[in-house]
Scaffold this motif. Structure first.
Motif, PDB file in Angstrom:
ATOM      1  N   VAL A  56       0.865  -1.174   0.000  1.00  0.00           N
ATOM      2  CA  VAL A  56       0.000   0.000   0.000  1.00  0.00           C
ATOM      3  C   VAL A  56       0.901   1.224   0.000  1.00  0.00           C
ATOM      4  O   VAL A  56       1.967   1.222   0.627  1.00  0.00           O
ATOM      5  N   ALA A  57       0.495   2.244  -0.707  1.00  0.00           N
ATOM      6  CA  ALA A  57       1.263   3.483  -0.797  1.00  0.00           C
ATOM      7  C   ALA A  57       0.489   4.589  -0.088  1.00  0.00           C
ATOM      8  O   ALA A  57      -0.729   4.696  -0.250  1.00  0.00           O
ATOM      9  N   ARG A  58       1.205   5.388   0.695  1.00  0.00           N
ATOM     10  CA  ARG A  58       0.574   6.486   1.419  1.00  0.00           C
ATOM     11  C   ARG A  58       1.409   7.755   1.261  1.00  0.00           C
ATOM     12  O   ARG A  58       2.625   7.740   1.448  1.00  0.00           O
ATOM     13  N   SER A  59       0.728   8.844   0.928  1.00  0.00           N
ATOM     14  CA  SER A  59       1.354  10.156   0.821  1.00  0.00           C
ATOM     15  C   SER A  59       0.931  10.997   2.009  1.00  0.00           C
ATOM     16  O   SER A  59      -0.262  11.191   2.237  1.00  0.00           O
ATOM     17  N   LEU A  60       1.898  11.481   2.761  1.00  0.00           N
ATOM     18  CA  LEU A  60       1.611  12.339   3.913  1.00  0.00           C
ATOM     19  C   LEU A  60       1.632  13.793   3.463  1.00  0.00           C
ATOM     20  O   LEU A  60       2.603  14.242   2.841  1.00  0.00           O
ATOM     21  N   LYS A  61       0.574  14.516   3.796  1.00  0.00           N
ATOM     22  CA  LYS A  61       0.472  15.938   3.433  1.00  0.00           C
ATOM     23  C   LYS A  61      -0.240  16.680   4.541  1.00  0.00           C
ATOM     24  O   LYS A  61      -1.174  16.156   5.160  1.00  0.00           O
ATOM     25  N   ALA A  62       0.181  17.912   4.769  1.00  0.00           N
ATOM     26  CA  ALA A  62      -0.571  18.802   5.655  1.00  0.00           C
ATOM     27  C   ALA A  62      -1.860  19.159   4.922  1.00  0.00           C
ATOM     28  O   ALA A  62      -1.853  19.366   3.700  1.00  0.00           O
ATOM     29  N   ASP A  63      -2.968  19.219   5.644  1.00  0.00           N
ATOM     30  CA  ASP A  63      -4.247  19.472   4.970  1.00  0.00           C
ATOM     31  C   ASP A  63      -4.266  20.798   4.224  1.00  0.00           C
ATOM     32  O   ASP A  63      -4.925  20.926   3.202  1.00  0.00           O
ATOM     33  N   ALA A  90      -3.359   6.245  -0.922  1.00  0.00           N
ATOM     34  CA  ALA A  90      -4.221   7.219  -0.245  1.00  0.00           C
ATOM     35  C   ALA A  90      -3.376   8.355   0.310  1.00  0.00           C
ATOM     36  O   ALA A  90      -2.158   8.230   0.474  1.00  0.00           O
ATOM     37  N   ILE A  91      -4.060   9.443   0.599  1.00  0.00           N
ATOM     38  CA  ILE A  91      -3.440  10.607   1.238  1.00  0.00           C
ATOM     39  C   ILE A  91      -3.737  10.542   2.724  1.00  0.00           C
ATOM     40  O   ILE A  91      -4.866  10.235   3.123  1.00  0.00           O
ATOM     41  N   VAL A  92      -2.738  10.838   3.530  1.00  0.00           N
ATOM     42  CA  VAL A  92      -2.914  10.901   4.976  1.00  0.00           C
ATOM     43  C   VAL A  92      -2.538  12.321   5.419  1.00  0.00           C
ATOM     44  O   VAL A  92      -1.470  12.812   5.082  1.00  0.00           O
ATOM     45  N   THR A  93      -3.460  12.973   6.135  1.00  0.00           N
ATOM     46  CA  THR A  93      -3.178  14.292   6.705  1.00  0.00           C
ATOM     47  C   THR A  93      -3.124  14.173   8.220  1.00  0.00           C
ATOM     48  O   THR A  93      -3.433  13.120   8.778  1.00  0.00           O
ATOM     49  N   GLN A  94      -2.776  15.271   8.862  1.00  0.00           N
ATOM     50  CA  GLN A  94      -2.695  15.263  10.328  1.00  0.00           C
ATOM     51  C   GLN A  94      -4.055  14.970  10.958  1.00  0.00           C
ATOM     52  O   GLN A  94      -4.130  14.515  12.097  1.00  0.00           O
ATOM     53  N   LYS A  95      -5.124  15.170  10.211  1.00  0.00           N
ATOM     54  CA  LYS A  95      -6.459  14.915  10.752  1.00  0.00           C
ATOM     55  C   LYS A  95      -6.729  13.424  10.937  1.00  0.00           C
ATOM     56  O   LYS A  95      -7.580  13.040  11.720  1.00  0.00           O
ATOM     57  N   GLU A  96      -6.002  12.573  10.184  1.00  0.00           N
ATOM     58  CA  GLU A  96      -6.187  11.125  10.312  1.00  0.00           C
ATOM     59  C   GLU A  96      -5.269  10.489  11.350  1.00  0.00           C
ATOM     60  O   GLU A  96      -5.369   9.297  11.614  1.00  0.00           O
ATOM     61  N   ILE A  97      -4.360  11.270  11.921  1.00  0.00           N
ATOM     62  CA  ILE A  97      -3.403  10.724  12.885  1.00  0.00           C
ATOM     63  C   ILE A  97      -3.794  11.183  14.293  1.00  0.00           C
ATOM     64  O   ILE A  97      -3.733  12.375  14.593  1.00  0.00           O
ATOM     65  N   PRO A  98      -4.189  10.244  15.168  1.00  0.00           N
ATOM     66  CA  PRO A  98      -4.552  10.626  16.537  1.00  0.00           C
ATOM     67  C   PRO A  98      -3.342  11.202  17.276  1.00  0.00           C
ATOM     68  O   PRO A  98      -2.269  10.593  17.288  1.00  0.00           O
ATOM     69  N   VAL A  99      -3.505  12.355  17.901  1.00  0.00           N
ATOM     70  CA  VAL A  99      -2.407  13.046  18.567  1.00  0.00           C
ATOM     71  C   VAL A  99      -1.811  12.195  19.688  1.00  0.00           C
ATOM     72  O   VAL A  99      -0.586  12.074  19.800  1.00  0.00           O
ATOM     73  N   VAL A 100      -2.643  11.594  20.513  1.00  0.00           N
ATOM     74  CA  VAL A 100      -2.140  10.799  21.640  1.00  0.00           C
ATOM     75  C   VAL A 100      -1.319   9.616  21.140  1.00  0.00           C
ATOM     76  O   VAL A 100      -0.226   9.343  21.641  1.00  0.00           O
ATOM     77  N   LYS A 101      -1.820   8.935  20.115  1.00  0.00           N
ATOM     78  CA  LYS A 101      -1.084   7.792  19.567  1.00  0.00           C
ATOM     79  C   LYS A 101       0.247   8.246  18.976  1.00  0.00           C
ATOM     80  O   LYS A 101       1.272   7.588  19.157  1.00  0.00           O
ATOM     81  N   ALA A 102       0.253   9.364  18.269  1.00  0.00           N
ATOM     82  CA  ALA A 102       1.493   9.884  17.684  1.00  0.00           C
ATOM     83  C   ALA A 102       2.500  10.237  18.769  1.00  0.00           C
ATOM     84  O   ALA A 102       3.696   9.936  18.643  1.00  0.00           O
ATOM     85  N   LYS A 103       2.042  10.859  19.851  1.00  0.00           N
ATOM     86  CA  LYS A 103       2.939  11.202  20.968  1.00  0.00           C
ATOM     87  C   LYS A 103       3.502   9.943  21.621  1.00  0.00           C
ATOM     88  O   LYS A 103       4.668   9.886  21.999  1.00  0.00           O
ATOM     89  N   ASN A 104       2.663   8.917  21.772  1.00  0.00           N
ATOM     90  CA  ASN A 104       3.127   7.655  22.361  1.00  0.00           C
ATOM     91  C   ASN A 104       4.185   6.996  21.482  1.00  0.00           C
ATOM     92  O   ASN A 104       5.201   6.503  21.982  1.00  0.00           O
ATOM     93  N   ILE A 105       3.969   6.993  20.182  1.00  0.00           N
ATOM     94  CA  ILE A 105       4.954   6.413  19.267  1.00  0.00           C
ATOM     95  C   ILE A 105       6.251   7.212  19.324  1.00  0.00           C
ATOM     96  O   ILE A 105       7.342   6.644  19.358  1.00  0.00           O
ATOM     97  N   GLU A 106       6.141   8.530  19.366  1.00  0.00           N
ATOM     98  CA  GLU A 106       7.325   9.384  19.466  1.00  0.00           C
ATOM     99  C   GLU A 106       8.097   9.067  20.746  1.00  0.00           C
ATOM    100  O   GLU A 106       9.319   8.948  20.743  1.00  0.00           O
ATOM    101  N   TRP A 107       7.396   8.911  21.856  1.00  0.00           N
ATOM    102  CA  TRP A 107       8.034   8.616  23.144  1.00  0.00           C
ATOM    103  C   TRP A 107       8.730   7.253  23.102  1.00  0.00           C
ATOM    104  O   TRP A 107       9.878   7.109  23.524  1.00  0.00           O
TER     105      TRP A 107
END
Length: 121
Positions: A56-63, A90-107
């Motif tokens: 699967v291919a995903r393009s990350l873009k700011a909305d 598909a396109i993935v924007t910051q709206k599709e990424i849960p903030v809490v999950k992203a912070k946990n992955i970053e940590w």
């Protein structure tokens, strides 16, 4: 299997069959005519339950980028390329990424490497 064997650098004008409405000139050097290299953020390898490999291919873009004509043109070229390869895109924007999950992955990710390997002194 090396994915680069199947999806090397390509001339998208040669690969994409349906070129209607696309302006490839936007993605060429104006002086030399050399095409720019276009890329997709992620090409993800999935192993299905039957053991087969799928991508699967995903393009990350700011909305806010989705309001720019050039960005939309580039995304349409990506979409048609992956469609020609029978790969879900598909396109993935910051709206599709849960903030809490992203912070946990970053940590978690930051704890995988010692501080000196992360550039801290």
């Amino acid at each position: 299997m090396d994915i680069r064997e199947h999806y090397p650098l390509f001339n998208c004008e040669e690969v994409i069959q349906n070129k209607a409405g696309l302006n490839f000139d936007l993605f060429k050097d104006k002086d030399t005519g050399t095409p720019y290299i276009l890329s997709t953020s992620f090409l993800i390898t999935l192993k299905k339950t039957d053991g087969k490999i799928a991508y699967v291919a995903r393009s990350l873009k700011a909305d806010c980028e989705l309001e720019r004509k050039t960005a939309l043109e580039r995304l349409e070229i990506e979409r048609r390329y992956w469609q020609s390869q029978n790969i879900d895109w598909a396109i993935v924007t910051q709206k599709e990424i849960p903030v809490v999950k992203a912070k946990n992955i970053e940590w978690i990710h930051s704890s995988l490497f010692p501080a000196d390997e992360r550039g801290f002194t």
